[in-house]
Design a protein around this motif. Sequence first.
Motif, PDB file in Angstrom:
ATOM      1  N   LYS A   1     -23.200   7.214  20.886  1.00 53.91           N
ATOM      2  CA  LYS A   1     -23.828   7.108  22.189  1.00 53.91           C
ATOM      3  C   LYS A   1     -22.864   6.392  23.137  1.00 53.91           C
ATOM      4  N   PRO A   2     -22.980   6.656  24.385  1.00 52.20           N
ATOM      5  CA  PRO A   2     -22.069   6.004  25.350  1.00 52.20           C
ATOM      6  C   PRO A   2     -22.086   4.489  25.165  1.00 52.20           C
ATOM      7  N   GLY A   3     -20.885   3.908  25.058  1.00 53.72           N
ATOM      8  CA  GLY A   3     -20.783   2.450  24.951  1.00 53.72           C
ATOM      9  C   GLY A   3     -20.791   1.935  23.528  1.00 53.72           C
ATOM     10  N   ASP A   4     -20.839   2.804  22.554  1.00 58.37           N
ATOM     11  CA  ASP A   4     -20.742   2.334  21.163  1.00 58.37           C
ATOM     12  C   ASP A   4     -19.398   1.643  20.956  1.00 58.37           C
ATOM     13  N   VAL A   5     -19.442   0.595  20.155  1.00 55.55           N
ATOM     14  CA  VAL A   5     -18.252  -0.251  20.019  1.00 55.55           C
ATOM     15  C   VAL A   5     -17.811  -0.368  18.560  1.00 55.55           C
ATOM     16  N   VAL A   6     -16.549  -0.076  18.331  1.00 51.64           N
ATOM     17  CA  VAL A   6     -15.923  -0.375  17.041  1.00 51.64           C
ATOM     18  C   VAL A   6     -14.938  -1.512  17.277  1.00 51.64           C
ATOM     19  N   GLU A   7     -14.992  -2.498  16.437  1.00 47.56           N
ATOM     20  CA  GLU A   7     -13.995  -3.565  16.545  1.00 47.56           C
ATOM     21  C   GLU A   7     -13.263  -3.693  15.221  1.00 47.56           C
ATOM     22  N   MET A   8     -11.961  -3.923  15.329  1.00 43.07           N
ATOM     23  CA  MET A   8     -11.130  -4.055  14.131  1.00 43.07           C
ATOM     24  C   MET A   8     -10.379  -5.377  14.227  1.00 43.07           C
ATOM     25  N   GLU A   9     -10.280  -6.038  13.115  1.00 40.15           N
ATOM     26  CA  GLU A   9      -9.537  -7.304  13.068  1.00 40.15           C
ATOM     27  C   GLU A   9      -8.534  -7.197  11.917  1.00 40.15           C
ATOM     28  N   LEU A  10      -7.272  -7.106  12.267  1.00 41.90           N
ATOM     29  CA  LEU A  10      -6.218  -6.984  11.263  1.00 41.90           C
ATOM     30  C   LEU A  10      -5.605  -8.346  10.997  1.00 41.90           C
ATOM     31  N   GLY A  11      -5.397  -8.680   9.737  1.00 40.82           N
ATOM     32  CA  GLY A  11      -4.736  -9.944   9.403  1.00 40.82           C
ATOM     33  C   GLY A  11      -3.296  -9.921   9.884  1.00 40.82           C
ATOM     34  N   MET A  12      -2.900 -10.972  10.582  1.00 37.79           N
ATOM     35  CA  MET A  12      -1.570 -10.987  11.202  1.00 37.79           C
ATOM     36  C   MET A  12      -0.680 -12.068  10.610  1.00 37.79           C
ATOM     37  N   GLU A  13      -0.978 -12.465   9.399  1.00 40.19           N
ATOM     38  CA  GLU A  13      -0.122 -13.447   8.738  1.00 40.19           C
ATOM     39  C   GLU A  13       1.259 -12.825   8.502  1.00 40.19           C
ATOM     40  N   PRO A  14       2.322 -13.526   8.896  1.00 41.68           N
ATOM     41  CA  PRO A  14       3.663 -12.970   8.640  1.00 41.68           C
ATOM     42  C   PRO A  14       3.861 -12.705   7.152  1.00 41.68           C
ATOM     43  N   GLN A  15       4.529 -11.607   6.868  1.00 40.76           N
ATOM     44  CA  GLN A  15       4.782 -11.222   5.480  1.00 40.76           C
ATOM     45  C   GLN A  15       6.272 -11.234   5.201  1.00 40.76           C
ATOM     46  N   MET A  16       6.595 -11.644   4.020  1.00 41.56           N
ATOM     47  CA  MET A  16       7.989 -11.533   3.594  1.00 41.56           C
ATOM     48  C   MET A  16       8.105 -10.297   2.720  1.00 41.56           C
ATOM     49  N   LEU A  17       8.940  -9.391   3.141  1.00 35.99           N
ATOM     50  CA  LEU A  17       9.133  -8.163   2.393  1.00 35.99           C
ATOM     51  C   LEU A  17      10.368  -8.278   1.518  1.00 35.99           C
ATOM     52  N   VAL A  18      10.267  -7.728   0.339  1.00 38.69           N
ATOM     53  CA  VAL A  18      11.458  -7.619  -0.525  1.00 38.69           C
ATOM     54  C   VAL A  18      11.762  -6.135  -0.708  1.00 38.69           C
ATOM     55  N   ALA A  19      13.010  -5.868  -0.934  1.00 40.97           N
ATOM     56  CA  ALA A  19      13.446  -4.478  -1.068  1.00 40.97           C
ATOM     57  C   ALA A  19      13.575  -4.105  -2.539  1.00 40.97           C
ATOM     58  N   ASP A  20      13.458  -2.831  -2.790  1.00 37.35           N
ATOM     59  CA  ASP A  20      13.711  -2.285  -4.136  1.00 37.35           C
ATOM     60  C   ASP A  20      15.019  -2.870  -4.675  1.00 37.35           C
ATOM     61  N   ARG A  21      15.045  -3.141  -5.972  1.00 33.96           N
ATOM     62  CA  ARG A  21      16.214  -3.824  -6.519  1.00 33.96           C
ATOM     63  C   ARG A  21      17.469  -2.980  -6.466  1.00 33.96           C
ATOM     64  N   ARG A  22      17.315  -1.697  -6.163  1.00 36.68           N
ATOM     65  CA  ARG A  22      18.509  -0.861  -6.049  1.00 36.68           C
ATOM     66  C   ARG A  22      19.155  -0.935  -4.667  1.00 36.68           C
ATOM     67  N   VAL A  23      18.504  -1.639  -3.725  1.00 33.90           N
ATOM     68  CA  VAL A  23      19.132  -1.845  -2.418  1.00 33.90           C
ATOM     69  C   VAL A  23      20.013  -3.092  -2.539  1.00 33.90           C
ATOM     70  N   ALA A  24      21.272  -2.864  -2.794  1.00 34.80           N
ATOM     71  CA  ALA A  24      22.145  -3.954  -3.229  1.00 34.80           C
ATOM     72  C   ALA A  24      22.216  -5.098  -2.227  1.00 34.80           C
ATOM     73  N   GLU A  25      22.315  -4.775  -0.955  1.00 35.44           N
ATOM     74  CA  GLU A  25      22.587  -5.820   0.022  1.00 35.44           C
ATOM     75  C   GLU A  25      21.372  -6.702   0.301  1.00 35.44           C
ATOM     76  N   ASP A  26      20.213  -6.265  -0.080  1.00 35.64           N
ATOM     77  CA  ASP A  26      18.995  -7.011   0.249  1.00 35.64           C
ATOM     78  C   ASP A  26      18.511  -7.890  -0.896  1.00 35.64           C
ATOM     79  N   GLN A  27      19.209  -7.859  -2.031  1.00 32.97           N
ATOM     80  CA  GLN A  27      18.733  -8.628  -3.181  1.00 32.97           C
ATOM     81  C   GLN A  27      18.803 -10.129  -2.877  1.00 32.97           C
ATOM     82  N   GLY A  28      17.754 -10.826  -3.285  1.00 31.32           N
ATOM     83  CA  GLY A  28      17.687 -12.260  -3.008  1.00 31.32           C
ATOM     84  C   GLY A  28      17.322 -12.560  -1.569  1.00 31.32           C
ATOM     85  N   LYS A  29      16.945 -11.539  -0.835  1.00 27.48           N
ATOM     86  CA  LYS A  29      16.651 -11.716   0.590  1.00 27.48           C
ATOM     87  C   LYS A  29      15.255 -11.216   0.920  1.00 27.48           C
TER      88      LYS A  29
END
Lengths: 671, 671
Positions: free
Chosen positions: B537-565
């Motif tokens: 109906k007109p004016g129906d509302v969906v609200e979304m709340e996404l967690g915005m905590e910073p994430q530390m990503l690690v790379a696949d171990r075959r990505v040589a330059e990113d290991q330990g990072k």
Amino acid sequence: MEHLNRRRFMKSAALAAAALAARRSIAAGDSTAWSSDWAAQSVIDTRRSPFTKLHGVPVRAVTLHDGFWQARRVVNMEKSLPTMHALLEEHGRMNNFRRLMGTSTAKQIGPYYSDSDVYKWAEAASWAEQSDTGLFRADIDAIVKLLEGVQEPNGYLNTYFQDDRKPQRMTDHAQIVGHELYNLGHLMQASVAQYRATGDRRMLDCCMKFVDGFLFPGFGREASKRPIVSGHPEIEMGLIELYRVTGEKRYLDLAGYILEGDSRIPLTPDDIVYLFSGAPFTGRTRLEGHAVRVMYACSGATDYYLETGDAKYLATLTTLWNDLVRAQMYVTGGVGARRRHEAFGDDFELPNLTAYGESCAAIGNMMWNWRMLHATADPRHADVMERALYNGINSGMSLSGTMYCYRNPLAFDPTASGPIRNPWYDTTCCPPNLQRTLAQLPGYFYSTDHDGLYVHMFHNSTLDWKLESGVPVKVEQTTDYPWEGHVRIVVTPREAAKFALRVRVPGWAKTVRMTMNGAEIPGMSAGKYIEQARLWKPGDVVEMELGMEPQMLVADRRVAEDQGKVAVQRGALVYCAESIDQAGNIAPRELRVNADAKFAIKRDKDLLGGVTVLEQTGERLSEKSSADALYTAMSGSSAGVAAVRLIPYYAWANREPAEMAVWLDTAADKS
Amino acid sequence: MEHLNRRRFMKSAALAAAALAARRSIAAGDSTAWSSDWAAQSVIDTRRSPFTKLHGVPVRAVTLHDGFWQARRVVNMEKSLPTMHALLEEHGRMNNFRRLMGTSTAKQIGPYYSDSDVYKWAEAASWAEQSDTGLFRADIDAIVKLLEGVQEPNGYLNTYFQDDRKPQRMTDHAQIVGHELYNLGHLMQASVAQYRATGDRRMLDCCMKFVDGFLFPGFGREASKRPIVSGHPEIEMGLIELYRVTGEKRYLDLAGYILEGDSRIPLTPDDIVYLFSGAPFTGRTRLEGHAVRVMYACSGATDYYLETGDAKYLATLTTLWNDLVRAQMYVTGGVGARRRHEAFGDDFELPNLTAYGESCAAIGNMMWNWRMLHATADPRHADVMERALYNGINSGMSLSGTMYCYRNPLAFDPTASGPIRNPWYDTTCCPPNLQRTLAQLPGYFYSTDHDGLYVHMFHNSTLDWKLESGVPVKVEQTTDYPWEGHVRIVVTPREAAKFALRVRVPGWAKTVRMTMNGAEIPGMSAGKYIEQARLWKPGDVVEMELGMEPQMLVADRRVAEDQGKVAVQRGALVYCAESIDQAGNIAPRELRVNADAKFAIKRDKDLLGGVTVLEQTGERLSEKSSADALYTAMSGSSAGVAAVRLIPYYAWANREPAEMAVWLDTAADKS
């Protein structure tokens, strides 16, 4: 094995005496007497080279006693050379010759450079003959008979392009001609080695017949002749050594023509990079293209400089060498970063996991630096030789002597790769190349110049040779190098004589002490030849004590993959971590070396043929993440204490498959 | 600027109404009426594509209000497009046309694909016209007159190969023909954009005249015709969009012929890798060769699948996409690891300092994934689009809108490199490509299908469009995305209607909540479209709340330059460290992020146009060594506390030159 070994050295010593006798019969500089001073010739024979600063000593003049290299050399003679001969037979490399002689019905097998496999083995066996006579003489003689049986009346000799493939002969400049000349170059090196071992000139005669009968009439810079290109440099070194043996300048001139390139050959710019030939060598400004080609071209060009003194060559070689040591060489002395085209990368492109580092390229690096050392007497060239020899070359052969690395990466993941060591490669360049390096190794320990004697390398050994003044001299080294830093050198001229002894202090030494008959020599520093010019009396003693504290090396900040990491080196040996040495089988990529903690140095006689391992308490960083995506959120990390255990790099991949890394992450004490 | 901006959106809204009126006058599916439904066509018009799951909405149907992208879009319209037009004039790109018309005496300038620079600008300006009418109309009209003035009677049009270079026309398959077709492909995309902006079909007529008058008579798979190859894929997309506009199947068939390759053309295996064309697309098994070519070829092949449903194409595209996300894509969404050949590397070859990551390739990645999203409705494609758009594409244009990255590396050292941002490149593909991406951006926010509406992206915005049932609908988004995770979506159908609203929950979200008119929707999870199928109906509302905590990503171990990072990501934004943000100007390679410490999240309105920075206390590892050698002994190290400050990657290199890194070493609390 040890007993057998000693008997061989008795034989070797006898042969050395014969060599000395042969040498004495030659008037120095008498180029017409070329065939008679074979026993005095070293790995490269620069005794008549006008622009060399050093002159080598023959392989047979140096006897290595028990120790690091001798153990490898015994394996080389007893395992590597015999098994490789059997594999060459098994893979049809000798039958390729017999087929043409009508004594085999086997088909031609292997790539068009397969004859070079036989030549390299013959060269390796020939150098071995200088130290250990008789073992391979029959096999070499059989190979000589194959050559003589197959060589055409016009001198041509290449089993791939005889018979039905004759029309393809010398038709494709970049690849086929290049490798026809490459094969010939290896034949020349084998011939020279065989000649220097025994005085037998039958192989040399084959080479001369090929060049004089086939190449000179049809090929060369003259408008009436077809151009040639050294598509895989190698023949340059071969031709110049042939010149050194025979004194025939036409061989030197042909090498010069090849080093200049011939613009009549249509090569693309990519070809000229990849082949590292076909354009004037003196126009090169950086190392690029196929690494083995580059190293062989640089070796040949240095030989050319040693004979001609052409300053443009030395300038180019210096530029290229600076590129090598400032931007293109692995800490192991390996070269050639890229698998594609087996090539040098950009400056500072030195990946570890994907490092190519072909064994032949590291050997080429040593060969080039040996020649540069002759040209300059600069000890930095000996430092590079040592780095390559103890690490990136030495890693190429298993401790068993029968398994070989083609690639020598600085990190390894067995789950992402096939076996790194194999007994045979269809392009089996590396195995006999490693064999010849070990076989000729004694030839790299000493040089003479008109002032005296240089000591480049350290091992329990005896030099039995003579000064250029003519005074016979013996030098006895007693050392446990590279495991320990003490070297005792006893110098025994037949009679007291004035000359200079120059002992190399490796560039890696952080501390060094040297004594002369027990008295401290002042003004020591590393990366120099320390000269003692004096009246030497029989039994005079120089002792050197090199600091052997493990060092953590850091790489230039432009080497992306090594940032935040250290490589650990102790003396001449670069170390690595294999997962199987870590408690809990921790992968090296999870280990962190404590940059502020010392390593415990532990000799382990039972490990890997006897090595010194390095141990410290570092950290383990364990990252929790799911494994099946390229990037995953780390859900937590923890650092725990980890016992870090390092082994010498050369000994890696001699047990069950394991992860390996030379460059290790670091942690540091909090300040 | 803000005020001017609002006036434009008033104009934009008026045009949207006109578009709606135009659309209503068209009977859906009436392919003979192709010229009249222009205002309803989206970036790619799949409304009649049999194998699409989604249908786009026109750019003009979505109005972005103040916020992250709108700020960029205003700069694009007010700075980037006008200055690029002036630069194209300054660098003679328009004079190349005038020369042939006799109205300029300037010489032909630029490479043989220079006409494409003009076409890409015209395309960008045309998409901009949908949101901001009038600004560029005169310039576009002038370009149309250039085309009409230069096109030959047979339809040929390419200023480089007209006049004296006419004999070279269509003579070199891999490069020249390839780029003649590349130019034509960009002309087609510009024509389509212009048509969809204004209904003006003059440029489309030029394209049809070229294809029908010049290409079809002489070129094609028939034995009587010459073969062609798409040496730089681009025309495939152009032809299929021309087919979508005109309904003329011959254009689709020509695209199919080109995607198959033609074996009559002598291409080397290296060519076929590099060009990513010339051999059957469905024979490809991995991403290799020139990255922009690959992304454009994949985009065109996906378009071809959407029209033909050929299962072999979808199978190949799926294989290639898996290679992309498992082994070949940077965390920024950039692609193309190697500078040499601007190419993909091996799997897991993802260096940071030397990353190529051409802006055009990241854009191509987004274009391809937009098409894959149509083919599959799989939200992972929207995740890749978002990753590329916010990071590896967005970094390509400076905040000022007048300086561009051609390369987008993930680490940078200003002392070892020229300036990374420049106002002009002689191959100026990236700048207008970035401009068209920003100009058409509203077209990527929504799709429809027969069930309802998809919400792919988030921004303060208004959608004014209609469901496929015919019911007009407005959607208002209120959000501070990507800085904050809250999105309020108000849905207003003209009358209550049953349909499904599918809201994308980004794959990066670690937590997500969604409410429907305030009531919690259960069963939330990330990386999905959350469907609400109901009577709206007109004016129906969906609200979304996404967690915005910073994430530390690690790379696949075959990505040589990113290991330990780790790479730090918050929401859609990947972060990086620039040395100028660190106390004491510490280089990022000396910084260590504490993997166990949280980041403080700080909005800084005055920094870099307003960004959220991330701060934590990490470590600094300082290594003492001499700088002038490739490997040096570390003479000591110390770790101190360091305040780590990260900025969004897209905003790097907007101040003085600084060292930068995305992947940062980590330290961890001791467990």
